[in-house]
Design a protein around this motif. Sequence first.
Motif, PDB file in Angstrom:
ATOM      1  N   MET A  95       0.343  -5.465   8.373  1.00  0.00           N
ATOM      2  CA  MET A  95       1.041  -6.466   9.262  1.00  0.00           C
ATOM      3  C   MET A  95       0.227  -7.091  10.368  1.00  0.00           C
ATOM      4  N   GLY A  96      -0.995  -6.443  10.537  1.00  0.00           N
ATOM      5  CA  GLY A  96      -1.775  -7.167  11.810  1.00  0.00           C
ATOM      6  C   GLY A  96      -1.617  -5.928  13.025  1.00  0.00           C
ATOM      7  N   GLU A  97      -2.514  -5.794  13.710  1.00  0.00           N
ATOM      8  CA  GLU A  97      -2.528  -4.793  14.901  1.00  0.00           C
ATOM      9  C   GLU A  97      -1.091  -5.001  15.606  1.00  0.00           C
ATOM     10  N   ARG A 153      -0.045   4.018  10.719  1.00  0.00           N
ATOM     11  CA  ARG A 153      -0.516   2.818  11.524  1.00  0.00           C
ATOM     12  C   ARG A 153      -1.710   2.249  10.973  1.00  0.00           C
ATOM     13  N   ALA A 154      -2.671   2.779  10.368  1.00  0.00           N
ATOM     14  CA  ALA A 154      -3.694   2.103   9.839  1.00  0.00           C
ATOM     15  C   ALA A 154      -3.443   1.019   8.676  1.00  0.00           C
ATOM     16  N   LEU A 155      -2.450   1.751   7.986  1.00  0.00           N
ATOM     17  CA  LEU A 155      -2.048   0.832   7.062  1.00  0.00           C
ATOM     18  C   LEU A 155      -1.090  -0.291   7.320  1.00  0.00           C
ATOM     19  N   LEU A 156      -0.419  -0.001   8.268  1.00  0.00           N
ATOM     20  CA  LEU A 156       0.617  -1.013   8.752  1.00  0.00           C
ATOM     21  C   LEU A 156      -0.211  -1.834   9.399  1.00  0.00           C
ATOM     22  N   SER A 157      -1.261  -1.723  10.139  1.00  0.00           N
ATOM     23  CA  SER A 157      -2.207  -2.730  10.814  1.00  0.00           C
ATOM     24  C   SER A 157      -2.908  -3.423   9.789  1.00  0.00           C
ATOM     25  N   GLY A 175       0.782  -1.261  -0.114  1.00  0.00           N
ATOM     26  CA  GLY A 175      -0.109   0.035  -0.147  1.00  0.00           C
ATOM     27  C   GLY A 175       0.830   1.337  -0.026  1.00  0.00           C
ATOM     28  N   TYR A 176       0.084   2.365   0.032  1.00  0.00           N
ATOM     29  CA  TYR A 176       0.941   3.464   0.152  1.00  0.00           C
ATOM     30  C   TYR A 176       0.276   4.665   0.989  1.00  0.00           C
TER      31      TYR A 176
END
Lengths: 140, 164
Positions: A123-125, A116-120, A104-105
């Motif tokens: 990668m998961g929370e 944080r939202a994209l990484l969650s 994503g970007y």
Amino acid sequence: MSYNILIVDDSGSMRKVLLKTLRLSGFDLGECYEASNGRQALEVLEGKWVDLILSDVHMPEMDGIEFLRSLRQIEFFKNTPVVFVTTEANEDRLRTLMELGAGGYVRKPFRPEEIRALLSQVMGEPHGGLAGESSEGCDF
Amino acid sequence: MVVLQERVLRDVISEVLETMFFTDVDFEECDTGSLPFEYGSETLLVNPRGCIVLNLRMGEKFARMITANFLGLDELKADTVGEEELVDSLKEFSNMVAGGCHAHVNDADWKLGIPRAWRIGADTTDSTSGLCGICFEFLGEPAGTAFLRYLPGSGGSAQGPESN
């Protein structure tokens, strides 16, 4: 679980800001590596394992698109999540990134919660708890 | 054809400064060429027919403050920000403003160049002299200026002449 990460950006200041954002987002960070362009990133990755790569798109020597294209040709990193943090606005180039397998970007300027939202999502929370800046690991 | 307007530039600068540098500025009419600022930056937007040059000029005090904010340092320690960090942060500021302008252009032909920033010395040629631009203030004090120029026939490379 701690994540080994690589941050690729030609701006050292932006690398620091991204690292701080990751810490504040509650991600438990293990080893943190950095590179100032795609070519250097490929060198840094030799013999190392990373769980996540954050990369800029516009960089001298090797940009983010070429970096991702090269990375995906390496069996070891075929599925490593790569998230782009970029000023890129060109829809064609952003589409190319996604077609090459970007996770994503996020557009600069960004708010920490966007990262944080994209990484969650990718990668998961996070497991390290929120808003607690860890002093462990990743000191650059 | 200049496809960007002052209003767009103001909106983009405000958004970037508020979001990443935690700073609000006001925009004022002024003679942009007459203000003695210490730092400059430049980013190009290039297409096959020409390029748009974004120039930013900032005073040292303001530049130090936004750098400290960007890096999450205590604003009171802005004087201790190193020159390399300062220039690097101003490059990133310029990059994000140009990126915001790029988004407003909404044309696949335009490519964003790599920004550069520098300390303006006594021997530096001020390429923005005499051009129209906008001024921004912080707490009533002149903080910086922004210029957009269109150079027809300068396209072909998305890198500035001295890009790194």
